[in-house]
Design an enzyme around this catalytic site. Structure first.
Site, PDB file in Angstrom:
ATOM      1  N   HIS A 164      23.247  17.998   5.336  1.00 54.04           N
ATOM      2  CA  HIS A 164      24.076  18.976   4.606  1.00 54.04           C
ATOM      3  C   HIS A 164      25.558  18.590   4.675  1.00 54.04           C
ATOM      4  CE1 HIS A 164      21.190  22.065   3.507  1.00 54.04           C
ATOM      5  NE2 HIS A 164      20.782  22.262   4.742  1.00 54.04           N
TER       6      HIS A 164
ATOM      7  N   HIS B  37      19.048  17.201  10.012  1.00 51.57           N
ATOM      8  CA  HIS B  37      19.035  18.125   8.880  1.00 51.57           C
ATOM      9  C   HIS B  37      20.441  18.632   8.556  1.00 51.57           C
ATOM     10  CE1 HIS B  37      17.071  21.220   6.313  1.00 51.57           C
ATOM     11  NE2 HIS B  37      18.123  21.942   6.654  1.00 51.57           N
ATOM     12  N   GLU B  38      21.115  19.184   9.568  1.00 46.66           N
ATOM     13  CA  GLU B  38      22.468  19.702   9.331  1.00 46.66           C
ATOM     14  C   GLU B  38      23.425  18.550   9.015  1.00 46.66           C
ATOM     15  OE1 GLU B  38      22.786  22.830   8.855  1.00 46.66           O
ATOM     16  OE2 GLU B  38      20.790  23.294   9.651  1.00 46.66           O
TER      17      GLU B  38
ATOM     18  N   GLU C 115      19.601  21.507  -0.016  1.00 45.45           N
ATOM     19  CA  GLU C 115      18.430  21.288   0.824  1.00 45.45           C
ATOM     20  C   GLU C 115      17.843  19.897   0.576  1.00 45.45           C
ATOM     21  OE1 GLU C 115      17.998  23.502   3.052  1.00 45.45           O
ATOM     22  OE2 GLU C 115      16.054  23.028   3.920  1.00 45.45           O
TER      23      GLU C 115
END
Lengths: 500, 500
Positions: free
Chosen positions: B269, B265-266, B295
């Site tokens: 980003h 997830h990170e 997101e």
């Protein structure tokens, strides 16, 4: 004019400057300790912006009004504001006297010059560096004339790094040092150390060195809750805030003692910054007062404490637990002799405690001659090599080991070198009175550093930049700076070690 | 007025703002990733100074002149300046409409409120938090009225985090989602997964998890020369610059998959920020355009890529080399089922891909009712618990697992929650067209992420904040934002997994 309002404004300008300092230091820390490789460009740009914004504040109309109003009412402000005033006034006057376009051109020259110096050093060829060094020197001479000075034209540069320092004081200091150290060194180099110091260049696992250095700094007084330790090629200490002091150490597998003393040295700088009274946060006084005083503290931890026999009488068994095999045959006497071994060498940063100041004398005499115009860039290498022969009895084989070895001149840092030697001399003078106040050797023999730390904190550290170097010295020792303490310290230590 | 001069001035103001952003982010990074413990106070103060200085620039006369001159000549400036103008104009108008003393009082309230929320959460007692939350809400309502708005009073808050987003769009979006997800969820929870997913809570050594996550992010496209990875309690990504993007992961020994997907997830980003065209550096456009788009990229890497079967068909053997014993009995089918297992739960941040949006719907409906005045702070827990029962079929046992679980409201972050769900919906719409352009499953089965990365970079990442979320969507997919892609994606995925 409302004094109170101006004092508030003055504090607020300083708080912003402190924030810029923190930002710049933090970016720099990242840059030097393994932050993203590709991020070099943006970091340089951001640092440039903070430098410019700080300059804008320092030379702003708001600053001028603050200085005018506070300067006319100095008897009505407290000692912190008064000291802030003195430091800002000096900076303001200096900045205003140098034409902005010349300051900018000089900054650009500095940026270029460092790269050229690197290339010249790599090529061992001073002639590549000569022209741009000449330009830098011309700017420095011009700036000194814009600023005005009393006595020798080298004086304002000395004062930049060591408030109140002059050629008059330093001439006397270095002459006395030379008079005693040069003959002492001749005696020593004619003597064989009666110890086995071959362990010095043996292999010591780097991860064990790291563990040991971390422990050592903690034991000496570095507070890991108020700072951080990393690794870098050139060790340095970065005081962001009294509660955030960062330092780096560099480790050599085949020169363990070098790692250990670089840790003790930077640890000393850092303990100084951590011990500053938190009431000075964001006043600009929350940092060491001068390069010389700073160096005196790093040298106190590195040399006065960590190169003493008393220290290792207690701490050597600890070191041996990290290197049981490597040190199994090395006695504490061997170890002590090894870390204090004297050797003439070409490179300043590798010099021992005794010859170190000779390296500085060479630079001092040359810088003085540069500023007075007695030497030109053409003659620098010749002059350098002559002095190395005279003081260290060595023939310089090339410019890399000679006149090109230090980065300082490439960005116009004239006047800085002397602070390295003054620092050691300050340390000896402080130590003399420190030893009158606490049972120094006894404490060290017990691994107790608290009394020593407390004395240093009480007399030096806590004040940050509130007091001048001279004030600190007089208040801590009752005497002005005097070279006799340093001469005495070196003479006693080395005569004893070499049985002379 | 000279346009060129104003454009230069405008760029220069933004460069300073960018430098302040870098400084603030860096200090924040240190604060969250183990910088000196005692340094919390000075860091907060420095961040406060940068926030204030940035506000001064954003509301300065210089900024006003820039906006006036450039605003009257928009046809004569390039797209970068035009976009910078739009964003600054919005910010300027917003700031000028809110009285400075109220903005200050509100900021002080926010600081207090977060601490009170923490205490209330700890005590599982909403009544402790109620009053200050009420004050925060009153300020938000006042501010919205000062700012002015079209349609629903919730609209300006939605627009703060997702440019162009409105209640009108979101009502339709969430209604459609509810219509399909709630019944699908009922079907699923009545079904037993035909796989063994007990491995999920087994023990996996944390250092191995770290090694794996570092490798995974690198393989996905994170550039370690342009960023850094550390550990923290709440994972986050911090884009200082396109060449310096930092992220954190948190590791749980008994929830290895949670660590892995927080990394993915990170990582998503961060890859977005690293792929922004460097020409936007120091323009303020060198960051993701909105929370929703950001997101969407984290969810693309976390869900679309890393929760797909194709991905693990290739990557599972790699994972097994890190955990040969722990995973010896776990088939890739078990693993895939485990990481996609659906479960009704109280806590949003622990929710699976399917129920996640239901958690957001609850918050969206409540925030909307707050802003329209249909609910008061007194009734919040009741309303919360009713909605959890309705959508997730759970009885909330206490406020900690209910209305107090998220930090957002404690600092007035209303309008932010919806971006979490929109992000997933955007991701599905992008993915639909991405899969038309590249051989998605085939590439993943070969461990090739280059084509996927290139498509995302070309259509989304490179632009930073140059284009609005809507422009990005239309240019990448040819369509406006439409919930049907997300509904379709979820329905297909879970029907297939649960054999429905």
């Amino acid at each position: 004019m409302n004094l109170e309002k101006q004092v508030e404004q003055f504090k607020s300008l300083q708080e912003t400057l402190s924030a810029y300092h923190i930002a710049g230091s933090l970016i720099n820390w990242d840059m030097s300790t393994g932050g993203s490789k590709k991020g070099m460009g943006y970091r340089a740009k951001a640092i440039g912006i903070f430098t410019m914004k700080a300059f804008e504040i320092q030379t702003s109309d708001e600053m001028k009004t603050c200085l005018d109003v506070i300067g006319s009412r100095l008897e009505d402000v407290d000692e912190v504001i008064k000291r802030m005033y003195v430091l800002h006034k000096k900076e303001y006057d200096k900045n205003m006297k140098i034409p902005k376009d010349e300051a900018r051109a000089y900054a650009e020259l500095q940026a270029k010059s460092q790269i050229i110096w690197e290339e010249a050093k790599e090529a061992q060829d001073y002639s590549m560096f000569k022209d741009i060094l000449g330009e830098i020197i011309e700017y420095q001479k011009k700036f000194v004339n814009y600023r005005g000075f009393e006595g020798h034209p080298y004086n304002p540069l000395l004062d930049d790094y060591e408030e109140g320092m002059t050629v008059e004081i330093l001439d006397e200091y270095f002459e006395n040092l030379k008079k005693h150290i040069v003959p002492l060194l001749k005696e020593i180099t004619a003597t064989e150390l009666p110890y086995n110091t071959s362990f010095l260049t043996n292999s010591f696992p780097v991860d064990k060195q790291k563990e040991f250095c971390i422990k050592l700094m903690g034991d000496l007084g570095f507070d890991y809750d108020a700072g951080e330790v990393k690794e870098s090629v050139h060790p340095f200490t970065n005081g962001l805030n009294v509660n955030d002091v960062r330092l780096t150490v560099r480790y050599f597998e085949n020169l363990m003692t070098s790692s250990v003393f670089s840790a003790a040295h930077e640890g000393g700088h850092a303990i100084y910054e951590q011990n500053i009274d938190p009431k000075f946060e964001f006043t600009g006084l929350d940092t060491g007062v001068s390069s010389g005083i700073h160096e005196s503290q790093s040298r106190t931890y590195e040399n006065i404490i960590c190169r003493s026999k008393a220290f290792w009488n207690y701490y050597y068994p600890t070191l041996k637990t990290f290197f049981p095999d490597e040190l199994s045959e090395v006695t504490v006497e061997d170890f002590y002799a090894g870390i204090n071994k004297v050797e003439n060498s070409f490179i300043r940063v590798e010099a021992d405690e005794l010859t170190y100041s000779l390296h500085i004398i060479i630079r001092y005499e040359i810088e003085k001659a540069i500023m007075s115009g007695e030497v030109t860039v053409d003659n620098l290498p010749t002059l350098w090599n002559e002095k190395v022969k005279e003081y260290l009895d060595l023939d310089v084989p090339n410019d890399e080991l000679g006149v090109l070895q230090d980065v300082h001149w490439s960005f116009g840092l004239f006047g800085y070198f002397p602070t390295y030697s003054i620092g050691s001399a300050y340390a000896s003078q402080f130590a003399y009175y420190l030893k009158e106040a606490v049972n120094f050797d006894e404490d060290l023999e017990k691994g107790n550093y608290e009394n020593v730390n407390n004395w240093l904190k009480e007399h030096i550290h806590q004040y940050g930049s509130l007091k001048t170097p001279e004030q600190l010295m007089i208040e801590a020792t009752g005497k002005r700076f005097d070279s006799k303490y340093y001469v005495e310290y070196l003479t006693n230590k080395y005569k004893s070690l070499y049985n002379l």
